[in-house]
Enzyme design. Sequence first.
Site, PDB file in Angstrom:
ATOM      1  N   GLN A   1     -31.542  -6.663 -37.832  1.00 42.65           N
ATOM      2  CA  GLN A   1     -32.400  -6.302 -38.568  1.00 42.65           C
ATOM      3  C   GLN A   1     -33.787  -7.247 -38.828  1.00 42.65           C
ATOM      4  O   GLN A   1     -33.382  -8.368 -39.044  1.00 42.65           O
ATOM      5  CB  GLN A   1     -31.957  -5.480 -40.001  1.00 42.65           C
ATOM      6  CG  GLN A   1     -31.212  -4.358 -39.766  1.00 42.65           C
ATOM      7  CD  GLN A   1     -30.671  -3.855 -41.184  1.00 42.65           C
ATOM      8  OE1 GLN A   1     -30.078  -4.699 -41.944  1.00 42.65           O
ATOM      9  NE2 GLN A   1     -30.459  -2.773 -41.267  1.00 42.65           N
TER      10      GLN A   1
ATOM     11  N   HIS B   1     -27.473 -18.172 -33.815  1.00 42.24           N
ATOM     12  CA  HIS B   1     -27.927 -17.748 -32.634  1.00 42.24           C
ATOM     13  C   HIS B   1     -27.321 -18.363 -31.276  1.00 42.24           C
ATOM     14  O   HIS B   1     -27.031 -19.535 -31.282  1.00 42.24           O
ATOM     15  CB  HIS B   1     -29.466 -18.321 -32.476  1.00 42.24           C
ATOM     16  CG  HIS B   1     -30.272 -17.726 -31.267  1.00 42.24           C
ATOM     17  ND1 HIS B   1     -30.772 -16.810 -31.169  1.00 42.24           N
ATOM     18  CD2 HIS B   1     -30.552 -18.516 -30.149  1.00 42.24           C
ATOM     19  CE1 HIS B   1     -31.299 -16.606 -30.162  1.00 42.24           C
ATOM     20  NE2 HIS B   1     -31.246 -17.574 -29.303  1.00 42.24           N
TER      21      HIS B   1
ATOM     22  N   ASP C   1     -36.600 -17.415 -34.558  1.00 44.42           N
ATOM     23  CA  ASP C   1     -35.556 -18.395 -34.066  1.00 44.42           C
ATOM     24  C   ASP C   1     -36.230 -19.611 -34.070  1.00 44.42           C
ATOM     25  O   ASP C   1     -35.888 -20.624 -33.013  1.00 44.42           O
ATOM     26  CB  ASP C   1     -34.948 -17.882 -32.452  1.00 44.42           C
ATOM     27  CG  ASP C   1     -34.273 -16.579 -32.671  1.00 44.42           C
ATOM     28  OD1 ASP C   1     -33.758 -16.296 -33.829  1.00 44.42           O
ATOM     29  OD2 ASP C   1     -34.143 -15.905 -31.735  1.00 44.42           O
TER      30      ASP C   1
ATOM     31  N   ALA D   1      11.974  10.042  13.118  1.00 48.24           N
ATOM     32  CA  ALA D   1      12.456  10.363  14.411  1.00 48.24           C
ATOM     33  C   ALA D   1      11.480  11.624  14.912  1.00 48.24           C
ATOM     34  O   ALA D   1      11.498  12.463  13.938  1.00 48.24           O
ATOM     35  CB  ALA D   1      14.081  10.577  14.443  1.00 48.24           C
TER      36      ALA D   1
ATOM     37  N   GLY E   1       8.449   7.632  19.570  1.00 49.91           N
ATOM     38  CA  GLY E   1       8.721   5.927  19.735  1.00 49.91           C
ATOM     39  C   GLY E   1       8.012   5.219  20.565  1.00 49.91           C
ATOM     40  O   GLY E   1       7.596   4.313  20.326  1.00 49.91           O
ATOM     41  N   SER E   2       8.020   5.822  21.922  1.00 50.00           N
ATOM     42  CA  SER E   2       7.244   4.911  22.949  1.00 50.00           C
ATOM     43  C   SER E   2       5.833   4.859  22.667  1.00 50.00           C
ATOM     44  O   SER E   2       5.328   3.822  23.216  1.00 50.00           O
ATOM     45  CB  SER E   2       7.446   5.711  24.169  1.00 50.00           C
ATOM     46  OG  SER E   2       6.952   7.300  24.064  1.00 50.00           O
TER      47      SER E   2
ATOM     48  N   GLY F   1      18.071   2.138  14.264  1.00 49.38           N
ATOM     49  CA  GLY F   1      18.339   2.891  15.478  1.00 49.38           C
ATOM     50  C   GLY F   1      19.252   2.271  16.411  1.00 49.38           C
ATOM     51  O   GLY F   1      20.146   1.663  16.130  1.00 49.38           O
TER      52      GLY F   1
ATOM     53  N   LEU G   1      21.452  -1.388  13.509  1.00 49.78           N
ATOM     54  CA  LEU G   1      21.391  -0.894  14.863  1.00 49.78           C
ATOM     55  C   LEU G   1      23.021   0.085  15.041  1.00 49.78           C
ATOM     56  O   LEU G   1      23.636   0.540  14.127  1.00 49.78           O
ATOM     57  CB  LEU G   1      21.490  -1.885  15.849  1.00 49.78           C
ATOM     58  CG  LEU G   1      20.383  -2.868  15.668  1.00 49.78           C
ATOM     59  CD1 LEU G   1      20.062  -3.923  16.743  1.00 49.78           C
ATOM     60  CD2 LEU G   1      18.816  -1.705  15.896  1.00 49.78           C
TER      61      LEU G   1
ATOM     62  N   CYS H   1      26.076   6.339  11.610  1.00 53.27           N
ATOM     63  CA  CYS H   1      26.122   5.000  12.414  1.00 53.27           C
ATOM     64  C   CYS H   1      27.444   4.188  12.165  1.00 53.27           C
ATOM     65  O   CYS H   1      28.031   3.697  12.983  1.00 53.27           O
ATOM     66  CB  CYS H   1      24.986   3.966  11.917  1.00 53.27           C
ATOM     67  SG  CYS H   1      24.766   3.954  10.317  1.00 53.27           S
TER      68      CYS H   1
ATOM     69  N   LYS I   1      24.344  14.306  26.233  1.00 52.13           N
ATOM     70  CA  LYS I   1      24.976  12.815  26.434  1.00 52.13           C
ATOM     71  C   LYS I   1      26.530  13.040  26.063  1.00 52.13           C
ATOM     72  O   LYS I   1      27.127  12.346  26.626  1.00 52.13           O
ATOM     73  CB  LYS I   1      24.290  12.112  25.468  1.00 52.13           C
ATOM     74  CG  LYS I   1      23.399  11.169  26.557  1.00 52.13           C
ATOM     75  CD  LYS I   1      22.347  10.253  25.456  1.00 52.13           C
ATOM     76  CE  LYS I   1      23.054   8.943  24.820  1.00 52.13           C
ATOM     77  NZ  LYS I   1      22.215   8.294  24.362  1.00 52.13           N
TER      78      LYS I   1
HETATM   79  P1  NAP Z   1      16.644   5.018  18.977  1.00 51.54           P
HETATM   80  O1  NAP Z   1      16.402   6.033  20.059  1.00 51.54           O
HETATM   81  O2  NAP Z   1      16.823   3.677  18.985  1.00 51.54           O
HETATM   82  O3  NAP Z   1      15.364   5.714  17.841  1.00 51.54           O
HETATM   83  C1  NAP Z   1      15.416   5.480  16.672  1.00 51.54           C
HETATM   84  C2  NAP Z   1      13.883   5.481  16.203  1.00 51.54           C
HETATM   85  O4  NAP Z   1      13.230   4.169  17.085  1.00 51.54           O
HETATM   86  C3  NAP Z   1      13.190   6.642  16.422  1.00 51.54           C
HETATM   87  O5  NAP Z   1      12.164   6.829  15.603  1.00 51.54           O
HETATM   88  C4  NAP Z   1      12.600   6.741  17.808  1.00 51.54           C
HETATM   89  O6  NAP Z   1      11.725   7.360  17.973  1.00 51.54           O
HETATM   90  C5  NAP Z   1      12.208   5.160  17.815  1.00 51.54           C
HETATM   91  N1  NAP Z   1      11.370   4.313  18.782  1.00 51.54           N
HETATM   92  C6  NAP Z   1      11.924   4.657  20.229  1.00 51.54           C
HETATM   93  N2  NAP Z   1      11.492   3.777  21.202  1.00 51.54           N
HETATM   94  C7  NAP Z   1      10.563   2.831  20.268  1.00 51.54           C
HETATM   95  C8  NAP Z   1      10.023   2.011  20.567  1.00 51.54           C
HETATM   96  N3  NAP Z   1       9.533   1.404  22.043  1.00 51.54           N
HETATM   97  N4  NAP Z   1       9.253   1.410  19.439  1.00 51.54           N
HETATM   98  C9  NAP Z   1       9.291   1.929  18.258  1.00 51.54           C
HETATM   99  N5  NAP Z   1      10.020   2.832  17.729  1.00 51.54           N
HETATM  100  C10 NAP Z   1      10.917   3.297  18.915  1.00 51.54           C
HETATM  101  O7  NAP Z   1      17.865   5.593  17.873  1.00 51.54           O
HETATM  102  P2  NAP Z   1      18.260   7.260  17.534  1.00 51.54           P
HETATM  103  O8  NAP Z   1      18.670   7.823  19.046  1.00 51.54           O
HETATM  104  O9  NAP Z   1      17.226   7.900  16.927  1.00 51.54           O
HETATM  105  O10 NAP Z   1      19.470   7.010  16.810  1.00 51.54           O
HETATM  106  C11 NAP Z   1      20.709   6.521  17.009  1.00 51.54           C
HETATM  107  C12 NAP Z   1      21.105   5.342  16.967  1.00 51.54           C
HETATM  108  O11 NAP Z   1      20.728   4.707  15.530  1.00 51.54           O
HETATM  109  C13 NAP Z   1      22.577   4.999  17.060  1.00 51.54           C
HETATM  110  O12 NAP Z   1      22.612   3.936  17.779  1.00 51.54           O
HETATM  111  C14 NAP Z   1      23.137   4.748  15.649  1.00 51.54           C
HETATM  112  O13 NAP Z   1      24.165   3.785  15.556  1.00 51.54           O
HETATM  113  C15 NAP Z   1      21.756   3.929  14.898  1.00 51.54           C
HETATM  114  N6  NAP Z   1      21.843   4.101  13.663  1.00 51.54           N
HETATM  115  C16 NAP Z   1      22.159   3.033  13.035  1.00 51.54           C
HETATM  116  C17 NAP Z   1      22.146   2.768  11.677  1.00 51.54           C
HETATM  117  C18 NAP Z   1      22.351   1.725  10.914  1.00 51.54           C
HETATM  118  O14 NAP Z   1      22.093   1.727   9.706  1.00 51.54           O
HETATM  119  N7  NAP Z   1      22.955   0.677  11.551  1.00 51.54           N
HETATM  120  C19 NAP Z   1      22.008   4.007  10.874  1.00 51.54           C
HETATM  121  C20 NAP Z   1      21.692   5.153  11.509  1.00 51.54           C
HETATM  122  C21 NAP Z   1      21.632   5.189  12.962  1.00 51.54           C
HETATM  123  P3  NAP Z   1      11.891   8.564  18.881  1.00 51.54           P
HETATM  124  O15 NAP Z   1      12.200   9.750  17.654  1.00 51.54           O
HETATM  125  O16 NAP Z   1      10.749   9.218  19.575  1.00 51.54           O
HETATM  126  O17 NAP Z   1      13.047   8.527  19.769  1.00 51.54           O
END
Ligand code: NAP
Length: 913
Positions: free
Chosen positions: A93, A111, A147, A609, A640-641, A660, A684, A717, A767
């Site tokens: 003010q 100030h 000021d 998958a 995956g591919s 996988g 794996l 697995c 398979k």
């Molecule tokens: P996979 O063929 O190895 O596929 C796993 C994942 O990877 C899928 O999403 C797949 O896509 C993808 N993938 C494939 N090629 C790829 C590439 N070049 N680059 C990046 N990703 C790619 O295995 P799956 O047949 O689905 O699963 C079965 C296997 O998983 C078994 O061997 C099992 O023992 C193993 N597993 C292990 C555990 C563990 O904790 N150790 C747990 C569960 C399963 P797509 O869907 O297009 O194929």
Amino acid sequence: MSSNLRIAIIGQSNFAADVLELILERSKFQVVGVFTIPDKGSREDVLATTAASHNIPVFKFASWRRKGVPLPEVLEQYRSVKAELNVLPFCSQFIPMEVIDGARLGSICYHPSILPRHRGASAISWTLIEGDEVAGFSIFWADDGLDTGPLLLQRQTNLEPTDTLDTIYKRFLYPEGVKAMGLAVDMVADGTAPKIVQTEVGATYDPAMFKVENQQLCLAQSAVGIFNFVRGLDSVPGAVATVVLDDGTEEQVRFFGAHLYSAGPVKDGKALKLKGLAKPAWVHEGGLLIEGTDGAFVNVRRIKRGTKMINASDWFKQAEHQPITDFSEDELAKKVQLASIWQAILKAPIEGATDFFAAGAGSMDVVRLVEEVKDAFDVPLENENVFMAPVFDEFFDQLVRNLRQGSGGAGGKQVEYKGFQLKANKRDIRVPTQLFINGEFVDAEKNRVLDIVNPTDETVLCEVACASTNDVDKAVQAAHKAFFGSWKQVSARQRGQLMLKLADLMEQYKEDLATIESVDSGAVYTLALKTHIGMSIDAWRYFAGWCDKIQGNTIPVNPARPNNVLTFTRKEPIGVCGLVTPWNYPLMMLSWKMAACIAAGNTCLIKPAQTCPLTALKFAELSVLAGFPPGVINVLPGKGSDAGQAVADHPLVRKLGFTGSTPIGKHIMKSCADSNLKKCSLELGGKSPLVIFADCDLDKAVKHGMSSVFFNKGENCIAAGRLFVEDRIHDEFVRRVLKDLRSMTIGDPLNRSTAHGPQNHKAHMDKLIEYCERGVAEGAKLVYGGCRVPNMKGYFFTPTVFTDVEDNMFIAQEESFGPIMIISKFNGSDVDSVMTRANRSEYGLASGVFTKDISKALSFADRIEAGTVFVNVYNKTDVAAPFGGFKQSGFGKDLGQEALNEYLKTKCVTIEY
Ligand code: NAP
């Protein structure tokens, strides 16, 4: 010192109130009256409230004079207190000279500049705008000029490059100013206060910045000039600029958060035209980049459009929602009620643009607001909602949305998507079928799709978007932006709360999720409820608890004498993580990885998958409802591919969590190395040995032996890939297994009595048939199954048993991933040999032993080369227990505290002091 000095305080605001408190604390002087501004609405100035609480007479004058002449009644009231010294800490003010000179010792005035520089009302702003190297304040004896009176004392501090109007006031001008006012009063009282006449050399009179015309940012100047102007008006009122929109119309905005920018050209910037700027400015992920006339750059981080503050980087982003304009009468009545709640908390009049925090609210006020609003309107609300919409109109808009939405509306928002209606299990479930990128469901590039087949009846359930490399890139960019942006703003504890909320939603929708899993992957519904979904929910809850417990260590290192050294570690998130998962437990594999990844503070994208991505997409929908910011979670069904490979190859992905097969795992590890040496963890395949000694509890061994192979139709697995049964009980064991198998119900996985459902997809079933044919060809004895279930539609494969399997046979060495029991005998006197045989595999995922002899069991646990050992039990996994393999079963753990480390990096900080 005159200890009974009678003081009048003339002024307003917290600063004046703190000066009053300081003078009173010392209890040396008497404050005989406080003169301040009138109440604004029902809100009294804090100086008046403070004075009243000390029983000091308070006078509130709208003005001290009219047409240049002091008001007699005002003068009279002032004179009634008989002040000997007037103290003016902060006074807006005009005070007449009759008052200034009315006290025996005169008037001292604060100030906020080093006088004679920056005389006038906006001294702090001008200190910054003019690029001064020092800031400071003066306490001077008031006279009849602006000021210009003689100086009593001055203090100064260096201006930091990061200082703004706010910071310089808060860190120096305010706290040091209050103390100096106290000191000045002491000096006056004891007669040591100087009166140093101000020189006119270097004197400046600067325009008042509360006038909008003075807040206009001139862009035709150097980058430093632009930077200084913006920070001189930050955070109030903000520098005004004008954006020229594409249609030629103009929009006035305000800039905040400026800094000089020297990081080189921005990537993926989008041009924005600013009036008065020769070249376009660039909206990029870090803000808005403006080039000054000197060719240097200044970056602006935040822009206020109307009442809404946005990140400058979001300028071109479609507004998340249009503000509501069609309020009902009832809603407008609620607005009045809401305003009174705000007013009671803030003790200030509420306008549409009132910002809860700028008005002085703290964290307890947030809690109070949330609780009062919940109480008043019976609507779900969380603290987060206040932080996300701190401006009254926005808050009300959000409240109305929540009210209209009902109980599902708290935090997150509903999300729209293309999907299909799954009618199964007496349920009618809407399932998204698009990619989930940056918080939205979108089609894949070129509308590519995958057919999703129901393995129970071989029909196509729906088409789901199939991500391309470009789609993966979009998701990575979104995750990258979220990691460095919105996700960083979410505290560890809030992160945990979001995860818990997501888990609650998964629980709420668990029957839907289990139904989808059952139809999509062939999982038996009851098992899906308990394991596929149940353990997924557990994983989110378990890891939510870790969020605010991720901490480093302090480490005693050698000191650098004579100085000391402090060394500590920080656990930090890695950044954008890619997750790639298999088809056997679709949602559970997602949750095992993603919950740890998110808890650690990362952002992610997952490629589930290709055969069964539906629960992942439903999960994405729930993540929006839970309130996860866009970009934190992205879900991209695809092959995956290409999509999977693109994740492994992407240079902005810093970690890949893969589950996988071993061959794909090896391939991925190479891609991780070649692309950007990203960290990877690989879960794996396995060929887990289960050793059954004759001294076991045979009933239990048969029960667990069955589940070790046939659980989840062998698509497990850790399934026991090989059973070693002691010769003394071998035949009895096989007899009992076959008996149980004959009574196993095979059929529709949604049927509650079904124990064995269809295999996940046709290629897998084919398979398994080949696998059995090879076993027979090599001489193993097929005692049960080995073929598709006859006369049944769907990918049903008969649970199978092989005996007399030799170690060198294919079926003894390779994983089937199906319901195939492989039995070999061993002699109970030769434990060493069976251990050697159990370890003679390149896999090392899990293992099991059945015996009542504790020494034998512990010796097995010592000697087996596997990441998991089960004793007198099988498949007993838990979200708190680390899970992962040895040898070619991979490395890096899922679950338990160890899984967090897979998604954290350790930074070591060393400080010498
Ligand atoms: P996979 O063929 O190895 O596929 C796993 C994942 O990877 C899928 O999403 C797949 O896509 C993808 N993938 C494939 N090629 C790829 C590439 N070049 N680059 C990046 N990703 C790619 O295995 P799956 O047949 O689905 O699963 C079965 C296997 O998983 C078994 O061997 C099992 O023992 C193993 N597993 C292990 C555990 C563990 O904790 N150790 C747990 C569960 C399963 P797509 O869907 O297009 O194929």
